[in-house]
Design an enzyme around this catalytic site. Sequence first.
Site, short mmCIF file in Angstrom:
data_model
loop_
_atom_site.label_atom_id
_atom_site.label_comp_id
_atom_site.label_asym_id
_atom_site.label_seq_id
_atom_site.Cartn_x
_atom_site.Cartn_y
_atom_site.Cartn_z
CB SER A 1 -12.60 1.52 2.03
OG SER A 1 -12.42 2.45 1.21
CG ASN B 1 -12.57 -4.32 -6.61
OD1 ASN B 1 -11.79 -3.15 -7.07
ND2 ASN B 1 -12.10 -5.09 -5.47
N GLY C 1 -10.45 1.22 -9.61
CA GLY C 1 -9.57 2.09 -10.08
C GLY C 1 -9.77 3.43 -9.29
CB CYS D 1 -2.36 3.72 -4.55
SG CYS D 1 -3.87 3.48 -3.23
CG ASN E 1 -6.87 -3.47 0.20
OD1 ASN E 1 -7.46 -3.88 -0.66
ND2 ASN E 1 -6.29 -2.07 0.28
#
Length: 312
Positions: free
Chosen positions: A24, A74, A77, A134, A196
Amino acid sequence: MKKPPDVGILLAGVPLASPVTLLSGCVGFCEDLARIDGVDFSSVGAVFLKGTTLEARLGNPPPRVVETHGGMLNAIGLQNPGARHVVQKILPAIQHLPTRFFANIAGSTVDEYGEVARIFDNSPIDGIEINISCPNVKEGGAAFGSDPLVAARVVETVKRATSKPVITKLSPNVTDIALMTRAVIDAGTDAISAINTLMGLAIDLEKRQPVLGNGQGGLSGPAIKPVALLQVWRIHQIAGPRGIPIIGQGGITTARDAMEFVLAGATAIGLGTALFRNPLGTAELLEGMVTWLRHFGVDNFSKVRGTLNWPG
Ligand SMILES: Cc1cc2nc3c(=O)[nH]c(=O)nc-3n(C[C@H](O)[C@H](O)[C@H](O)COP(=O)(O)O)c2cc1C
């Protein structure tokens, strides 16, 4: 004649033609990849689409990416056009490609995850990956993925909202990955993605300020591979006996890297940052993995999965 190696796998009930997946945020919504000649989709088991929220988001101010030693940082957002747009406009345009598609969903509240999952439930998507890294806006901004109870609530909410397979993507930015693993499995996740990005900071010395417009960002690429391997191995100790597959990721560039993740317990592997340098290397990577299968004298990835000889 010797049987040719079987490269197909079953991931949370979804048959994939190959254990190689595209991660992703690293191929957007696949529009560009679909236009490039030379992408061998038969070597791509699945594509994880860019993180998607309920409403469209513009993302963070630039710069959003910066190269670091052995990796990149990175802070995009979650720029995306919103879940309804993805389902109505994007999926129909990429569905013909001979691979599987998983949505990657994000939210600012637990309820938002549920709503996004419901929108994808009503679509031809093959499954839903939950990005729990998140910030939880209603509860102080700490990531959903840093608290096992909150992470479990997100997984339960998404499971209630969909009958599609649910994959939970764990964050490495936690004290104990075992706690998170147990929490999301008990909450009903069908698979786990790990890892992640790791939170990091790049500084512009002359300007005395962070390089990224957002300040901090997520570190990915070869620099994080050793961290990812250990996390996958730890997750496998809990997820393996319960039959929960892992999509191993974090710095994979070569077939050798990929097989290290399989030995640590991964059923599938993901390419992320490596795609920025070479988006066309999936067939070669898969071939290299098959050569390793022959080296180990087996005809199936399941026969080497998790077979790392841990000392002691
Ligand atoms: C530019 C960029 C954007 C990303 N966007 C997302 C995202 O939207 N959702 C998500 O779950 N992970 C996202 N990730 C994390 C990757 O999917 C992957 O888990 C991570 O980069 C580790 O793999 P790698 O080292 O092979 O890149 C992103 C990574 C990068 C580099």
